[in-house]
Design a protein around this motif. Structure first.
Motif, PDB file in Angstrom:
ATOM      1  N   UNK A   1       0.831  -1.157   0.000  1.00  0.00           N
ATOM      2  CA  UNK A   1       0.000   0.000   0.000  1.00  0.00           C
ATOM      3  C   UNK A   1       0.889   1.237   0.000  1.00  0.00           C
ATOM      4  N   UNK A   2       0.430   2.189  -0.753  1.00  0.00           N
ATOM      5  CA  UNK A   2       1.213   3.400  -0.901  1.00  0.00           C
ATOM      6  C   UNK A   2       0.735   4.511   0.016  1.00  0.00           C
ATOM      7  N   UNK A   3       1.549   5.501   0.165  1.00  0.00           N
ATOM      8  CA  UNK A   3       1.179   6.664   0.980  1.00  0.00           C
ATOM      9  C   UNK A   3       0.306   7.598   0.166  1.00  0.00           C
ATOM     10  N   UNK A   4      -0.457   8.391   0.880  1.00  0.00           N
ATOM     11  CA  UNK A   4      -1.272   9.389   0.203  1.00  0.00           C
ATOM     12  C   UNK A   4      -0.383  10.519  -0.292  1.00  0.00           C
ATOM     13  N   UNK A   5      -0.785  11.090  -1.401  1.00  0.00           N
ATOM     14  CA  UNK A   5      -0.042  12.222  -1.913  1.00  0.00           C
ATOM     15  C   UNK A   5      -0.350  13.449  -1.061  1.00  0.00           C
ATOM     16  N   UNK A   6       0.647  14.194  -0.758  1.00  0.00           N
ATOM     17  CA  UNK A   6       0.444  15.435  -0.027  1.00  0.00           C
ATOM     18  C   UNK A   6      -0.095  16.459  -1.000  1.00  0.00           C
ATOM     19  N   UNK A   7      -1.077  17.191  -0.535  1.00  0.00           N
ATOM     20  CA  UNK A   7      -1.629  18.219  -1.410  1.00  0.00           C
ATOM     21  C   UNK A   7      -0.619  19.356  -1.509  1.00  0.00           C
ATOM     22  N   UNK A   8      -0.399  19.762  -2.691  1.00  0.00           N
ATOM     23  CA  UNK A   8       0.564  20.848  -2.868  1.00  0.00           C
ATOM     24  C   UNK A   8      -0.136  22.178  -2.607  1.00  0.00           C
ATOM     25  N   UNK A   9       0.467  22.963  -1.799  1.00  0.00           N
ATOM     26  CA  UNK A   9      -0.085  24.265  -1.458  1.00  0.00           C
ATOM     27  C   UNK A   9       0.576  25.322  -2.314  1.00  0.00           C
ATOM     28  N   UNK A  10      -0.219  26.268  -2.690  1.00  0.00           N
ATOM     29  CA  UNK A  10       0.339  27.368  -3.454  1.00  0.00           C
ATOM     30  C   UNK A  10       1.118  28.268  -2.501  1.00  0.00           C
ATOM     31  N   UNK A  11       2.207  28.810  -2.952  1.00  0.00           N
ATOM     32  CA  UNK A  11       2.967  29.698  -2.059  1.00  0.00           C
ATOM     33  C   UNK A  11       2.161  30.963  -1.759  1.00  0.00           C
ATOM     34  N   UNK A  12       2.127  31.279  -0.499  1.00  0.00           N
ATOM     35  CA  UNK A  12       1.387  32.458  -0.074  1.00  0.00           C
ATOM     36  C   UNK A  12       2.307  33.669  -0.150  1.00  0.00           C
ATOM     37  N   UNK A  13       1.715  34.801  -0.468  1.00  0.00           N
ATOM     38  CA  UNK A  13       2.459  36.040  -0.533  1.00  0.00           C
ATOM     39  C   UNK A  13       2.816  36.527   0.865  1.00  0.00           C
ATOM     40  N   UNK A  14       3.572  37.572   0.932  1.00  0.00           N
ATOM     41  CA  UNK A  14       3.920  38.103   2.254  1.00  0.00           C
ATOM     42  C   UNK A  14       2.676  38.616   2.976  1.00  0.00           C
ATOM     43  N   UNK A  15       2.702  38.524   4.298  1.00  0.00           N
ATOM     44  CA  UNK A  15       1.574  38.984   5.101  1.00  0.00           C
ATOM     45  C   UNK A  15       1.449  40.493   4.981  1.00  0.00           C
ATOM     46  N   UNK A  16       0.220  40.944   4.942  1.00  0.00           N
ATOM     47  CA  UNK A  16      -0.010  42.379   4.868  1.00  0.00           C
ATOM     48  C   UNK A  16       0.243  42.996   6.235  1.00  0.00           C
ATOM     49  N   UNK A  17       1.040  44.037   6.244  1.00  0.00           N
ATOM     50  CA  UNK A  17       1.330  44.734   7.495  1.00  0.00           C
ATOM     51  C   UNK A  17       0.265  45.795   7.728  1.00  0.00           C
ATOM     52  N   UNK A  18      -0.267  45.808   8.928  1.00  0.00           N
ATOM     53  CA  UNK A  18      -1.218  46.845   9.275  1.00  0.00           C
ATOM     54  C   UNK A  18      -0.453  48.123   9.570  1.00  0.00           C
ATOM     55  N   UNK A  19      -0.904  49.230   9.021  1.00  0.00           N
ATOM     56  CA  UNK A  19      -0.189  50.483   9.287  1.00  0.00           C
ATOM     57  C   UNK A  19      -0.350  50.900  10.752  1.00  0.00           C
ATOM     58  N   UNK A  20       0.697  51.521  11.282  1.00  0.00           N
ATOM     59  CA  UNK A  20       0.637  52.001  12.655  1.00  0.00           C
ATOM     60  C   UNK A  20      -0.311  53.194  12.732  1.00  0.00           C
ATOM     61  N   UNK A  21      -0.987  53.355  13.861  1.00  0.00           N
ATOM     62  CA  UNK A  21      -1.955  54.453  13.967  1.00  0.00           C
ATOM     63  C   UNK A  21      -1.268  55.822  13.955  1.00  0.00           C
ATOM     64  N   UNK A  22      -1.990  56.823  13.456  1.00  0.00           N
ATOM     65  CA  UNK A  22      -1.510  58.202  13.498  1.00  0.00           C
ATOM     66  C   UNK A  22      -2.486  59.092  14.257  1.00  0.00           C
ATOM     67  N   UNK A  23      -3.603  58.544  14.721  1.00  0.00           N
ATOM     68  CA  UNK A  23      -4.573  59.287  15.533  1.00  0.00           C
ATOM     69  C   UNK A  23      -4.651  58.647  16.907  1.00  0.00           C
ATOM     70  N   UNK A  24      -4.598  59.488  17.941  1.00  0.00           N
ATOM     71  CA  UNK A  24      -4.530  59.002  19.309  1.00  0.00           C
ATOM     72  C   UNK A  24      -5.484  59.796  20.189  1.00  0.00           C
ATOM     73  N   UNK A  25      -5.772  59.307  21.418  1.00  0.00           N
ATOM     74  CA  UNK A  25      -6.587  60.086  22.356  1.00  0.00           C
ATOM     75  C   UNK A  25      -5.774  61.230  22.963  1.00  0.00           C
ATOM     76  N   UNK A  26      -6.447  62.330  23.259  1.00  0.00           N
ATOM     77  CA  UNK A  26      -5.781  63.493  23.832  1.00  0.00           C
ATOM     78  C   UNK A  26      -5.677  63.326  25.347  1.00  0.00           C
ATOM     79  N   UNK A  27      -4.540  63.722  25.906  1.00  0.00           N
ATOM     80  CA  UNK A  27      -4.332  63.632  27.349  1.00  0.00           C
ATOM     81  C   UNK A  27      -5.064  64.730  28.113  1.00  0.00           C
ATOM     82  N   UNK A  28      -5.333  65.839  27.452  1.00  0.00           N
ATOM     83  CA  UNK A  28      -5.906  66.986  28.135  1.00  0.00           C
ATOM     84  C   UNK A  28      -7.425  67.045  28.027  1.00  0.00           C
TER      85      UNK A  28
END
Length: 135
Positions: A1-28
């Motif tokens: 009996x043979x082994x099952x073939x592994x499903x070939x996965x497509x290469x994934x692109x780089x993860x999308x980076x979330x931009x850092x925030x530029x709006x914040x709460x005011x301290x005053x």
């Protein structure tokens, strides 16, 4: 009996980076997302301003700095000023209105005794009706 073939996965692109925030709460004014950060990396200056109360702050930045770095510098500068104001001697009889505000204590006329207001009101009522102009 043979082994099952592994499903070939497509290469994934780089993860999308979330931009850092530029709006914040005011301290005053405590409004959410009212502080915006603008950075001029060529000049090496990070500027921060609140749309509601008008607070402004500038600090030096480098090529690695982000908006959150300017905001954290502002928080550190506010803490430093509050500590200096709390430690500085003053002419308010030991009470410092700026230190009270920085600590979150919103007391009106914190530099004055409340008894002074009561005493002056009592003196005014004492002489009411003694003069010709009084009703």
């Amino acid at each position: 009996m043979g082994k099952r073939k592994k499903s070939s996965r497509k290469p994934q692109g780089p993860k999308k980076k979330e931009p850092l925030p530029t709006n914040f709460p005011c301290l005053f004014c405590n409004h959410e997302r009212s502080v915006s950060v603008k950075m001029d990396k060529k000049a090496g200056i990070g500027e921060l301003s609140c749309k509601i109360c008008g607070q402004q702050f500038q600090t030096g930045i480098n090529y690695l700095s982000a908006g959150v770095d300017v905001y954290s510098d502002w928080i550190d500068a506010c803490d430093t000023v509050a500590k200096e104001a709390a430690e500085a001697p003053n002419s308010y009889g030991g009470l410092n209105p700026y230190a009270d505000r920085a600590a979150g204590n919103e007391r009106r006329n914190s530099g004055m005794d409340n008894d002074h207001h009561v005493a002056s009101a009592a003196v005014r009522d004492e002489y009411e009706g003694d003069f010709v102009d009084d009703d």
